[in-house]
Scaffold this active site. Sequence first.
Site, PDB file in Angstrom:
ATOM      1  N   ASP A   1       0.860  -1.180   0.000  1.00 29.05           N
ATOM      2  CA  ASP A   1       0.000   0.000   0.000  1.00 29.05           C
ATOM      3  C   ASP A   1       0.899   1.233   0.000  1.00 29.05           C
ATOM      4  O   ASP A   1       2.004   1.200   0.551  1.00 29.05           O
ATOM      5  CB  ASP A   1      -0.916   0.009   1.230  1.00 29.05           C
TER       6      ASP A   1
ATOM      7  N   PHE B   1     -31.890  -9.639   2.486  1.00 26.64           N
ATOM      8  CA  PHE B   1     -32.038  -8.291   1.905  1.00 26.64           C
ATOM      9  C   PHE B   1     -33.505  -7.885   1.768  1.00 26.64           C
ATOM     10  O   PHE B   1     -33.878  -7.145   0.877  1.00 26.64           O
ATOM     11  CB  PHE B   1     -31.292  -8.179   0.562  1.00 26.64           C
TER      12      PHE B   1
ATOM     13  N   LYS C   1     -35.075  -6.553   4.556  1.00 25.94           N
ATOM     14  CA  LYS C   1     -35.306  -5.889   5.832  1.00 25.94           C
ATOM     15  C   LYS C   1     -35.538  -4.404   5.577  1.00 25.94           C
ATOM     16  O   LYS C   1     -34.666  -3.739   5.026  1.00 25.94           O
ATOM     17  CB  LYS C   1     -34.077  -6.099   6.732  1.00 25.94           C
TER      18      LYS C   1
ATOM     19  N   GLY D   1     -35.885  -0.446   6.308  1.00 24.50           N
ATOM     20  CA  GLY D   1     -35.111   0.437   7.173  1.00 24.50           C
ATOM     21  C   GLY D   1     -34.956   1.802   6.534  1.00 24.50           C
ATOM     22  O   GLY D   1     -35.826   2.245   5.776  1.00 24.50           O
TER      23      GLY D   1
ATOM     24  N   CYS E   1     -20.120   0.536  -1.312  1.00 22.27           N
ATOM     25  CA  CYS E   1     -20.365  -0.224  -2.547  1.00 22.27           C
ATOM     26  C   CYS E   1     -21.704   0.084  -3.218  1.00 22.27           C
ATOM     27  O   CYS E   1     -21.709   0.557  -4.353  1.00 22.27           O
ATOM     28  CB  CYS E   1     -20.262  -1.714  -2.248  1.00 22.27           C
TER      29      CYS E   1
ATOM     30  N   ARG F   1     -18.558   5.416   4.846  1.00 27.19           N
ATOM     31  CA  ARG F   1     -18.661   5.956   3.485  1.00 27.19           C
ATOM     32  C   ARG F   1     -20.114   5.845   3.007  1.00 27.19           C
ATOM     33  O   ARG F   1     -20.703   4.790   3.036  1.00 27.19           O
ATOM     34  CB  ARG F   1     -17.705   5.198   2.539  1.00 27.19           C
TER      35      ARG F   1
END
Length: 447
Positions: A30, A247, A249, A251, A258, A325
């Site tokens: 890195d 997937f 749920k 909210g 992503c 993010r």
Amino acid sequence: MKITVVGTGYVGLVSGVCYAELGHDVICVDKDIEKIRKLAEGEIPIYEPGLQPLVIRNSAEGRLRFQTELKEAVTASDIIIIAVGTPSLPNGEANLFYIEQVAREVAEVIDCYKIICIKSTVPVGTNERIRYLIQSQSPVHFDSVSLPEFLREGTAVQDTLHPDRIVIGAESEQAAKIMRELHQGLTEHILVTDIRSAEMIKYASNAFLATKISFINEIANICEKVGADITKVTEGMGYDNRIGSSFLKAGIGYGGSCFPKDTQALIQIAGQMNYDFKLLKSVVEVNRGQRFNVIRKLEQLLGDLSGKTIGIWGLAFKPETDDVRDAPSIEIIQSLIDRGAVVKAYDPIATNNFRSVLGYANVKYCETAREAAVETDALCILTEWQEFRQISLYELETWMKTPNLIDGRNIYSEEEIAKTQFAYYSIGRPNLNKGIREQSPVFMMQG
Ligand code: NAD
């Protein structure tokens, strides 16, 4: 095998460590000197459960190294895996600056046949573009492989060691064979495709999952209006094998590094081919609106938010990660600040990262969940950390100035809420929601 992973972030670090755990010799490279210094000392720069012991053990046993120097790593390796970031440009396209930078650096130092894999999420055609870029700088023969990553932050080690599938996009049979061998035994689903299809599989998968989330959030919004309960609805839907329960749920919408960027990038990829991806554009729009349910409900409860003290539990985009993010918390807290509210925020892990995004002004960062709730006019739950479920609702009521609870992740049950005095709003469960004016289904029918 001898592997170099370039980019030691959430994906590169976990991948590199897991390849070492599988017995390969791995060098993680890195350009971030501080990150490499920490890793070389066994310190993990991100929060990812289960990662640290693997770093320490594999480093101690000599299979895992961390360094900033690329040349020596490339020379010593058969496989180069690029896992640098591909953040969004302002127009939503993926920014390939970091990938191209690594490609140029690799082209300068490559000395004999290697397999060069792109693990970062990249638009269709990027692997070819990078191949030409390296070929234009170096005469050395190499093979390109698209190796998209599907891990989830928070369960990244488990996902990498026990993936649902491995997708290998390769043109060369030799490269495909070696990449198959590298992942042998991890899953029975190793799919070898052409490079463009592999690149597309990643975007299509994320776009589909984002669509599922926005779909169920819209169903939840309709549930609130017609008097149905989204948790019962999703249970009934999820037993259908064609639909599945994951997937589903409801909210305050998806966030993270992503789904928001990959949905935008796919809209751009389609647009560049003159294809208007209307469905995905709606998914993105629904997701943005869903975040603002929290603000709408607070205003229904408290009226003008100026001068009101609002507690926030949860800043990370999901539990078990420190990643903020594109977290819903950012836009929600910014809207509260814009409306003149006083914000007190707590997250078990992600506070430092959040602070670097929104700064110190106007947000009081708290050391405990209790501190963020004390003397507030309302408390909003934005991330479903397990810690929050363990706090007694009776105690919580006594800490707050007024017991107003906006549960953006549906963490409490009907029984728990029924015993309290909270004015309570959750997503898509009108029968549980107390004290907040709802549009009555009966009124709607008469109207
Ligand atoms: P990240 O920002 O956490 O890590 C990227 C790393 O690359 C950083 O440490 C940065 O210092 C390093 N880097 C940048 N330029 C470099 C260079 N020239 N040389 C060496 N290092 C360099 O990013 P991430 O979350 O790990 O994501 C990486 C890619 O994987 C992205 O394309 C992302 O879309 C994809 N992806 C991410 C996830 C996830 O959950 N985070 C899951 C699947 C796929």
